[in-house]
Scaffold this motif. Structure first.
Motif, PDB file in Angstrom:
ATOM      1  N   UNK A 499       0.809  -1.211   0.000  1.00  0.00           N
ATOM      2  CA  UNK A 499       0.000   0.000   0.000  1.00  0.00           C
ATOM      3  C   UNK A 499       0.840   1.258   0.000  1.00  0.00           C
ATOM      4  N   UNK A 500       0.156   2.406  -0.033  1.00  0.00           N
ATOM      5  CA  UNK A 500       0.825   3.699  -0.019  1.00  0.00           C
ATOM      6  C   UNK A 500       1.483   3.945   1.335  1.00  0.00           C
ATOM      7  N   UNK A 501       2.667   4.504   1.315  1.00  0.00           N
ATOM      8  CA  UNK A 501       3.369   4.833   2.555  1.00  0.00           C
ATOM      9  C   UNK A 501       2.679   6.001   3.248  1.00  0.00           C
ATOM     10  N   UNK A 502       2.640   5.938   4.580  1.00  0.00           N
ATOM     11  CA  UNK A 502       2.044   7.021   5.367  1.00  0.00           C
ATOM     12  C   UNK A 502       3.063   8.101   5.714  1.00  0.00           C
ATOM     13  N   UNK A 503       4.293   7.949   5.277  1.00  0.00           N
ATOM     14  CA  UNK A 503       5.302   8.991   5.468  1.00  0.00           C
ATOM     15  C   UNK A 503       6.079   9.169   4.160  1.00  0.00           C
ATOM     16  N   UNK A 504       6.969  10.143   4.149  1.00  0.00           N
ATOM     17  CA  UNK A 504       7.716  10.468   2.937  1.00  0.00           C
ATOM     18  C   UNK A 504       8.846   9.454   2.708  1.00  0.00           C
ATOM     19  N   UNK A 505       8.951   8.954   1.470  1.00  0.00           N
ATOM     20  CA  UNK A 505       9.991   7.977   1.155  1.00  0.00           C
ATOM     21  C   UNK A 505      11.127   8.592   0.354  1.00  0.00           C
ATOM     22  N   UNK A 506      10.916   9.797  -0.162  1.00  0.00           N
ATOM     23  CA  UNK A 506      11.851  10.369  -1.135  1.00  0.00           C
ATOM     24  C   UNK A 506      13.266  10.481  -0.596  1.00  0.00           C
ATOM     25  N   UNK A 507      13.385  11.068   0.613  1.00  0.00           N
ATOM     26  CA  UNK A 507      14.717  11.366   1.152  1.00  0.00           C
ATOM     27  C   UNK A 507      15.562  10.108   1.303  1.00  0.00           C
ATOM     28  N   UNK A 508      14.998   9.078   1.970  1.00  0.00           N
ATOM     29  CA  UNK A 508      15.833   7.915   2.277  1.00  0.00           C
ATOM     30  C   UNK A 508      15.907   6.907   1.133  1.00  0.00           C
ATOM     31  N   UNK A 509      14.963   6.959   0.209  1.00  0.00           N
ATOM     32  CA  UNK A 509      15.120   6.154  -1.000  1.00  0.00           C
ATOM     33  C   UNK A 509      16.310   6.686  -1.801  1.00  0.00           C
ATOM     34  N   UNK A 510      16.404   8.003  -1.880  1.00  0.00           N
ATOM     35  CA  UNK A 510      17.526   8.619  -2.603  1.00  0.00           C
ATOM     36  C   UNK A 510      18.845   8.365  -1.876  1.00  0.00           C
ATOM     37  N   UNK A 511      18.849   8.556  -0.546  1.00  0.00           N
ATOM     38  CA  UNK A 511      20.080   8.363   0.218  1.00  0.00           C
ATOM     39  C   UNK A 511      20.575   6.918   0.130  1.00  0.00           C
ATOM     40  N   UNK A 512      19.659   5.964   0.121  1.00  0.00           N
ATOM     41  CA  UNK A 512      20.062   4.557   0.044  1.00  0.00           C
ATOM     42  C   UNK A 512      20.793   4.285  -1.267  1.00  0.00           C
TER      43      UNK A 512
END
Length: 620
Positions: A499-512
């Motif tokens: 399902x859709x994440x309830x928080x922001x994924x952008x920052x740590x997807x990029x950092x990973x």
């Protein structure tokens, strides 16, 4: 002169009565200036009729010595018992004869003794402009009582004195000295009188006969005032300089500390001076223009520092720091470049990534770093560090969560798990994140699969961003079994969500991904494609999978196995039944093709030998 008028009328009367002049000799009036005088007389039932008559005579004898008039001394009378009643106000009568007549017409109340109630009434009703009280004219009250008050008097008497009313307390017979002192103004020796009976009420004024009209006790006596002595007719009282207050002894003074009394509006520090204060600030702060609030002294913003790269401010001080890839030198000001890629022969085939004091090589998307830690290849399946993030939110449901665990084990089956080969870690997330087992816990596929089947379903929310942060900061740490970057072991993260994440994924997807972690995203059901694509590494098509049904995730596991190592999958040989007709035909065709190729090569070799022989014969 103003305060000299306060006591004159009392002292004058006492002196006149005490000297016992013949009735034919008129009493000499003392010109003390204007005074607003109120008699507060006790008419409780304990005051007998003949005693009340003596009290009438006492008041009349006093006013006979005064200069009565609207512009001179004004007189009012209030009597009290259980209730309080104004007999006449300060502005009712302007002539002495009218005042005497009104006093003779007073009818006693003959009830209890509510002295405190009477003082408050006098303060709020008798000494008011409506009742004839004049501004800047001394207010004097004479309280005459014969018993102990039936209510509290200390607080209300203090309030009356603070409003500027000078109080004389005259007690007769059964009166209580403690109560008299609580009512009277200081000094008590000039304002408190106690006699045995009403017949003796006139005798207390003898000692003041010589002080009635103009004797300045501040000049003629050892008054003991620390700062200022102010005379009143027949008496005096002590005052203090501005910023000081009179102590309980009535003579010495103490500085008024507004800071200690919290009567200030300073934001940080209050600096006291007598009766005043100034504001100051703590170290590292400066006082603003309002002289009350404080602002941080930012030396970095003001350019008052000598840092080479970064200035870090704190109130009134600063420290230096360096940009990423640099380290602070021992002088705590200058910086040294820590980018090892620029200072050593790194030998990386594709790209060198510098870390503090070290470096490592990375490869483009779709290629993996080889065992030498420098060159890149299209596949290296034997040694990887793999962390799986599985969604344990409420929407997954228990039966589907069991399918997810089987999916994990299916992925594990495709790997060469060992302490020195592939390592696997598992993290479950919902509204929080939980490490089920780190990379260094299990060293065989069977151990991992057994641990997976024991994982308990968490339920609750879907905090994918929090899980990615946990994976980056914890799961791929050396403390949890990730091998050092210097060993160039590929790091792979696989996120499974429904399902859709309830928080922001952008920052740590990029950092990973920036940290060199190859990210796979697997979505089922209501998983959002945009989020999956944002998580997945490039090329996205090779790192992103989706299916609408949990029952189909086993197919994804099979495809994922092929994608982990594309070259190996492409090199796999399909095993067929050698007895099948199709297989026999293919075998015959392959054999004939091989024979033809051999025949062609033999024919070529024969022709070459013949050519060499001919050349030999021609030379002979």
């Amino acid at each position: 002169m103003k305060m000299r008028q306060l006591s004159a009328f009392i002292l004058l009367t006492l002196a006149v009565l005490a000297t016992a002049r013949p009735k034919t000799e008129p009493a000499q009036k003392c010109k003390t200036g204007p005074v607003d005088l109120v008699f507060l007389i006790d008419s409780s039932r304990s005051v007998r009729p003949h005693e009340f008559e003596t009290m009438r005579k006492f008041m009349i004898d006093i006013i006979n010595t005064l200069d009565i008039g609207l512009n001179a001394t004004r007189v009012g009378v209030v009597q009290y018992s259980s209730q309080v009643r104004t007999e006449f106000t300060l502005k009712t009568h302007a002539r002495l004869s009218n005042i005497v007549k009104a006093i003779n017409q007073i009818i006693p109340l003959a009830q209890g003794t509510m002295t405190g109630l009477a003082i408050r009434y006098m303060m709020n009703e008798a000494f008011t402009p409506e009742a004839g009280d004049r501004p800047k004219v001394p207010n004097v009250a004479v309280i005459v009582t014969d018993g102990r008050p039936q209510d509290r008097v200390a607080e209300v008497a203090a309030e009356a004195r603070e409003k500027g009313i000078e109080i004389y307390a005259v007690g007769v017979a059964r009166a209580d000295m403690t109560s008299l002192r609580a009512m009277a103004s200081p000094p008590f020796e000039d304002h408190v009188f106690l006699v045995e009976s009403f017949d003796l009420i006139h005798q207390f004024g003898i000692q003041f006969q010589d002080k009635l009209c103009g004797v300045d006790l501040c000049l003629e006596s050892d008054h003991g005032c620390e700062h200022i002595c102010e005379s009143t007719p027949g008496s005096y009282h002590c005052l203090c300089l501005p910023g000081y207050t009179v102590n309980d002894d009535g003579k010495t003074c103490a500085a008024i500390d507004l800071c200690a009394e919290r009567k200030h509006n300073c934001e940080q520090l209050c600096v006291s001076s007598p009766g005043s204060f100034t504001c100051d600030c703590n170290k590292g702060y400066k006082l603003n223009n309002d002289k009350r609030t404080c602002s941080t002294i930012d030396l970095c913003a003001e350019g008052k520092h000598d840092c080479e790269q970064i200035c870090v401010s704190s109130p009134g001080v600063f420290s230096c720091d360096c940009n990423k890839g640099f380290k602070l030198n021992k002088d705590k000001k200058t910086c040294t470049n820590m980018n090892m890629c620029n200072t050593v022969e790194h030998g990386c085939e594709y790209q060198c990534v510098s870390t503090p004091g070290s470096y490592h090589c990375i490869c483009p998307e779709g290629q993996l770093l080889q065992d030498d830690g420098k060159s890149c290849g299209t596949c290296k399946s034997a040694n990887i560090d793999l962390v799986l993030l599985i969604d344990g939110s409420k929407s997954v449901r228990p039966q589907n969560f069991e399918l997810v665990k089987k999916f994990v084990n299916q992925v594990v089956d495709s790997l060469d798990v060992s302490a020195h080969g592939t390592r696997v870690g598992l993290v479950q997330y919902s509204s929080r994140v939980r490490t089920e087992f780190p990379l260094n816990m299990y060293h065989t596929a069977d151990e991992i699969k057994a641990a997976v089947m024991k994982v308990e379903y968490m339920e609750k929310g879907t905090m994918t961003g929090l899980a990615l942060k946990h994976m980056l900061e914890n799961s791929f740490s050396e403390a949890e079994g990730a091998r050092p970057l210097s060993r160039n072991i590929p790091r792979i993260g696989l996120v499974f969500t429904d399902g859709r994440s309830q928080d922001d994924i952008t920052e740590y997807a990029k950092k990973a991904k920036e940290a060199g972690i190859t990210m796979y995203a697997v979505g089922v059901g209501k998983a959002v494609e945009d989020e999956l694509r944002e998580i997945a590494s490039e090329p996205v098509e090779k790192h992103f999978y989706y299916t609408t049904d949990f029952t189909a995730i086993s197919t994804i596991a099979e495809n994922l196995k092929l994608n982990v190592c594309p070259e190996e999958s492409q090199g796999e040989i399909e095993v067929k039944d050698p007895c099948a007709c199709e297989s026999l035909v293919e075998f015959q065709q392959a054999t004939m093709n091989s024979l033809e190729q051999v025949t062609q090569k033999l024919a070529g070799m024969t022709a070459r030998l013949e050519q060499l022989e001919n050349q030999l014969f021609s030379r002979k």
